[in-house]
Design a protein around this motif. Sequence first.
Motif, PDB file in Angstrom:
ATOM      1  N   THR A   1       0.835  -1.204   0.000  1.00 35.22           N
ATOM      2  CA  THR A   1       0.000   0.000   0.000  1.00 35.22           C
ATOM      3  C   THR A   1       0.870   1.254   0.000  1.00 35.22           C
ATOM      4  O   THR A   1       0.581   2.238  -0.693  1.00 35.22           O
TER       5      THR A   1
ATOM      6  N   GLU B   1       4.025   5.642  -5.742  1.00 35.12           N
ATOM      7  CA  GLU B   1       3.882   5.692  -7.193  1.00 35.12           C
ATOM      8  C   GLU B   1       2.804   6.689  -7.614  1.00 35.12           C
ATOM      9  O   GLU B   1       2.964   7.427  -8.582  1.00 35.12           O
ATOM     10  N   GLU B   2       1.728   6.709  -6.869  1.00 36.20           N
ATOM     11  CA  GLU B   2       0.642   7.644  -7.193  1.00 36.20           C
ATOM     12  C   GLU B   2       1.095   9.089  -7.011  1.00 36.20           C
ATOM     13  O   GLU B   2       0.762   9.959  -7.817  1.00 36.20           O
TER      14      GLU B   2
ATOM     15  N   GLN C   1       3.988   1.518  -1.166  1.00 35.46           N
ATOM     16  CA  GLN C   1       4.632   1.631  -2.476  1.00 35.46           C
ATOM     17  C   GLN C   1       3.656   2.187  -3.526  1.00 35.46           C
ATOM     18  O   GLN C   1       4.032   3.002  -4.369  1.00 35.46           O
ATOM     19  N   GLN C   2       2.422   1.751  -3.472  1.00 29.12           N
ATOM     20  CA  GLN C   2       1.403   2.268  -4.394  1.00 29.12           C
ATOM     21  C   GLN C   2       1.168   3.755  -4.158  1.00 29.12           C
ATOM     22  O   GLN C   2       0.985   4.527  -5.107  1.00 29.12           O
TER      23      GLN C   2
END
Length: 365
Positions: free
Chosen positions: A144, A150-151, A146-147
């Motif tokens: 979560t 990235e976002e 890492q996402q």
Amino acid sequence: MKKYIKIALLVVLALIFIGTFVFLYQKSQPKETIYDVLTAEKDTLVQTTVATGKIEPRDEVLIKPQISGIIAEVYKEAGQKIKKGEVIAKVKVIPELGSLNAAESRVRLAEMNGRQAETDLQRMEKLYKGKLVSSEEYEKTLLTTQQAREELQAAKDNLEIVKEGITKNSASFSSTLIRSTIDGLILDVPIKVGNSVIMSNTFNDGTTIATVADMGDLIFRGNVDETEVGRIHEGIPVKITLGALQNMQFDATLEYISPKSTENNGANQFEIKAAIQVPDSVTIRSGYSANAEMELQRADNVVAIAESAIEFENDSAFVYVLTDSVPVQKFERRSVTTGISNGIKIEIKKGLNAGEQVRGLKKGE
């Protein structure tokens, strides 16, 4: 004395009368008509047609922007050679207010989610080290986080694109730099610094930044009348003459005949294209007006005479063959069968042999 004067006057009057009579008699006599005499000879006749048109490059590419904005820099000008990938101009993006607000909002939201994800990860790491949570829960939290990272990066990149049309990570692939898509010569650069440009879309072709063409591969494009198009075919040789280079002639090969006619001043014409062979020492510019001469018919080693010697009557043709020239010219009318004509000489298929002499025009005409 008076007697001699009377006799002299009578003699003078008699001479005048006789002279007048002789003059009138001579004038009343028909004059002998003398004609030029033409000799039938073996010759090669070629019937040609001429198509008018222009010289243009086979590949002419319109370079258009991938984004809308304002021209910030122009690096090239017409007449310069260019390689594929070279930059022609730079576009400065003018962001749309709604898109800018949405992109900024996305960044703020991503930052908040990112901070929360980092906090949750720190807590989870402490619990995981204390063996209070399973590996599965820790890995889910790490994913979560890492996402979220990235976002956040994607949101920042999107904001840079909206504001500048480019991201720092993809500067070498910037859509703000307008590059040539082929090697060639720049024919036209219709924009200037400060001009607004738009990208191509469903409703608009987009602004042309430059026209680039390969001037090493030129074609002639012209039109042929429908009465002659049936007598030409792809592959025949073509002779090209240019209005700008009148003392030169270029070889070409006909490579295309349109299957559909176009109407031009009430006449049906067909478009043709011919590939031109241009020496390296000659410079030809796009748009030169040109004439293309093509062979329609050819007759080798045939009997031919000047077309002016032919007398046409209905569907028949006649010549007057010289039979005697002393004391006056005498001619015999003879039927002949004609063939092709090049506009000056005409082929005689039957009725006349090489070496025979025929009547031409009257002397002095």
